[in-house]
Design a protein around this motif. Structure first.
Motif, PDB file in Angstrom:
ATOM      1  N   UNK A 310       0.857  -1.174   0.000  1.00  0.00           N
ATOM      2  CA  UNK A 310       0.000   0.000   0.000  1.00  0.00           C
ATOM      3  C   UNK A 310       0.901   1.235   0.000  1.00  0.00           C
ATOM      4  N   UNK A 311       0.923   1.965  -1.129  1.00  0.00           N
ATOM      5  CA  UNK A 311       1.858   3.091  -1.265  1.00  0.00           C
ATOM      6  C   UNK A 311       1.382   4.312  -0.483  1.00  0.00           C
ATOM      7  N   UNK A 312       2.329   4.902   0.271  1.00  0.00           N
ATOM      8  CA  UNK A 312       2.033   6.101   1.055  1.00  0.00           C
ATOM      9  C   UNK A 312       2.787   7.331   0.567  1.00  0.00           C
ATOM     10  N   UNK A 313       3.941   7.161  -0.061  1.00  0.00           N
ATOM     11  CA  UNK A 313       4.696   8.292  -0.604  1.00  0.00           C
ATOM     12  C   UNK A 313       5.338   7.881  -1.920  1.00  0.00           C
ATOM     13  N   UNK A 314       5.700   8.901  -2.721  1.00  0.00           N
ATOM     14  CA  UNK A 314       6.444   8.627  -3.949  1.00  0.00           C
ATOM     15  C   UNK A 314       7.870   8.183  -3.645  1.00  0.00           C
ATOM     16  N   UNK A 315       8.367   8.559  -2.482  1.00  0.00           N
ATOM     17  CA  UNK A 315       9.751   8.231  -2.143  1.00  0.00           C
ATOM     18  C   UNK A 315       9.926   6.784  -1.690  1.00  0.00           C
ATOM     19  N   UNK A 316       8.844   6.020  -1.635  1.00  0.00           N
ATOM     20  CA  UNK A 316       8.972   4.584  -1.388  1.00  0.00           C
ATOM     21  C   UNK A 316       8.510   4.083  -0.045  1.00  0.00           C
ATOM     22  N   UNK A 317       7.758   4.878   0.710  1.00  0.00           N
ATOM     23  CA  UNK A 317       7.225   4.398   1.983  1.00  0.00           C
ATOM     24  C   UNK A 317       5.892   3.701   1.743  1.00  0.00           C
ATOM     25  N   UNK A 318       5.795   2.465   2.231  1.00  0.00           N
ATOM     26  CA  UNK A 318       4.601   1.638   2.077  1.00  0.00           C
ATOM     27  C   UNK A 318       4.176   1.088   3.443  1.00  0.00           C
ATOM     28  N   UNK A 319       2.934   0.622   3.487  1.00  0.00           N
ATOM     29  CA  UNK A 319       2.502  -0.331   4.502  1.00  0.00           C
ATOM     30  C   UNK A 319       2.361  -1.659   3.755  1.00  0.00           C
ATOM     31  N   UNK A 320       2.850  -2.759   4.336  1.00  0.00           N
ATOM     32  CA  UNK A 320       2.838  -4.031   3.598  1.00  0.00           C
ATOM     33  C   UNK A 320       3.108  -5.210   4.531  1.00  0.00           C
ATOM     34  N   UNK A 321       2.942  -6.394   3.989  1.00  0.00           N
ATOM     35  CA  UNK A 321       3.282  -7.613   4.721  1.00  0.00           C
ATOM     36  C   UNK A 321       4.801  -7.723   4.810  1.00  0.00           C
ATOM     37  N   UNK A 322       5.311  -8.075   6.007  1.00  0.00           N
ATOM     38  CA  UNK A 322       6.765  -8.209   6.207  1.00  0.00           C
ATOM     39  C   UNK A 322       7.032  -9.383   7.153  1.00  0.00           C
ATOM     40  N   UNK A 323       6.727 -10.615   6.728  1.00  0.00           N
ATOM     41  CA  UNK A 323       6.876 -11.775   7.622  1.00  0.00           C
ATOM     42  C   UNK A 323       8.298 -11.978   8.126  1.00  0.00           C
TER      43      UNK A 323
END
Length: 393
Positions: A310-323
């Motif tokens: 789920x993209x939050x910024x153009x600079x590459x910050x996301x929320x995502x799965x990170x097992x």
């Protein structure tokens, strides 16, 4: 005796016989015009003298009459598009509502009336010069979409906009509930000029928003617009995602009430891997994507496929799965800047959030506040600061 038939060509010549003059002066602000073509003089009573005044791209078309008044004025392009307009007080002048467009041929048909009530009709034509550059734009959100309460109306321009006030005057926003808002000009993360329309506060659910960008014939300073744009969207549920990086938890609120809390791990403190703070708006749900740390200036730290992105910024910050960070969820921030969670939580959270939902991120050790152009960071400015970014402020 058979009736006498007048050839059609003669009838046309009579109908178009009144002289209409047209100046071909070039406008200082844009492309000029080509030669104007007029009919010849009419027979009979002296008609009003009709003039098309300095026709040029980027200007309204202006028609005047001397020795009479203007009864009907019709200005049309080669495709049949008509420039509507208004007759001035006294009936001796007429001005189009819209500006002439570069690279376009226009026909001007005028019916004038003398003081004794006699009418004459003339036709003339002019052409505006081809534009040196054509500016285009990209609109967000998409037309007829439903988005979260934090999504601004955003326009990114292909070419520079140095005449921002001229452009902003042509951008008309209407809402179904008279929402207060303002345009603000920012530099997009791509380096291009961008204008966002942000409400004073988050949108109310159910609000319908329409943008009429009447830009045809407007000079942006970096290029001409040769078409108008029309788009609209609807605001969905009132959802806010609150991320507390100090406690490593994420809370989804709907209508002001917490409906879900998820343990997460944010960016590693003390360096370039820290997360951003402030309000970031969910820009896109991108699913499974490849993430390579080299693309965001972090060397060869990782190169992997990541689910529920789920993209939050153009600079590459996301929320995502990170097992791979499972040991740190709810306990420590150990990511490369993103907000990670378990596969199970990421799957259900991904299904629950909408593009346009605001993520309100807090934390002591972060690398700064999300900038206006790095995604949709307009909410990190006060209302007074945002209104000051309007070219018409």
């Amino acid at each position: 005796m058979l009736p006498i038939r007048t050839p059609r060509s003669v009838l046309v010549a009579v109908a178009l016989g009144v002289t209409l003059t047209a100046c071909s002066a070039q406008a200082a602000s844009g492309p000029g015009t080509g030669p104007s073509k007029s009919g010849g003089p009419a027979s009979g009573a002296s008609p009003a003298k009709v003039t098309v005044v300095d026709p040029a791209a980027g200007r309204p078309v202006s028609v005047t009459a001397s020795g009479g008044t203007l009864a009907v004025v019709r200005v049309a392009d080669a495709e049949g598009g008509v420039l509507t307009g208004r007759t001035g007080k006294g009936g001796t002048s007429w001005t189009s509502d819209r500006k002439a467009v570069p690279g376009t041929s226009y026909t001007v048909e005028v019916t004038s009336r003398t003081a004794d009530g006699k009418e004459s009709t003339t036709r003339s034509s002019f052409e505006t010069a081809e534009p040196k550059a054509v500016n285009k734009l990209t609109l967000a959100p998409g037309k007829n979409t439903t988005v979260g309460i934090g999504h601004p109306l955003s326009i990114v321009f292909d070419l520079p906009v140095t005449r921002k006030a001229d452009v902003e005057r042509q951008l008309k926003v209407t809402t179904s509930n008279a929402t207060e808002g303002s345009w603000g000009w920012v530099k997009d993360y791509s380096g291009r000029d961008r204008a966002d329309w942000r409400p004073k506060e988050y949108w109310k659910p159910g609000t319908k928003v329409t943008l009429a960008a009447d830009l045809e014939g407007t000079d942006s300073g970096g290029g001409w617009f040769v078409r108008d744009y029309l788009t609209g969207f609807t605001v969905g549920a009132a959802q806010v995602v609150k991320v507390d990086l100090d406690r490593q938890k994420l809370t989804l609120e709907r209508d002001g009430r917490a409906v879900r809390t998820i343990p997460v791990s944010g960016g590693t403190p003390g360096g370039d891997k820290r997360s951003w703070r402030g309000t970031a708006v969910l820009m896109a749900k991108e699913g499974t994507i490849n993430m390579n740390s080299e693309t965001v200036g972090l060397g060869d730290a990782y190169n992997k496929d990541v689910d529920y992105s789920m993209r939050l910024t153009w600079s590459g910050m996301y929320a995502h799965a990170a097992p791979w960070n499972a040991a740190y969820f709810g306990k420590a921030n150990k990511s490369s800047g993103c907000i990670g969670m378990s596969d199970e939580n990421a799957s259900s959270f991904y299904a629950s959030v909408n593009v346009g939902d605001p993520f309100e991120i807090t934390g002591r050790d972060t690398k700064g506040t999300v900038a206006e152009g790095n995604g949709y960071g307009a909410w990190n400015l006060s209302w007074a600061q945002w209104k000051a970014k309007s070219a018409l402020a």
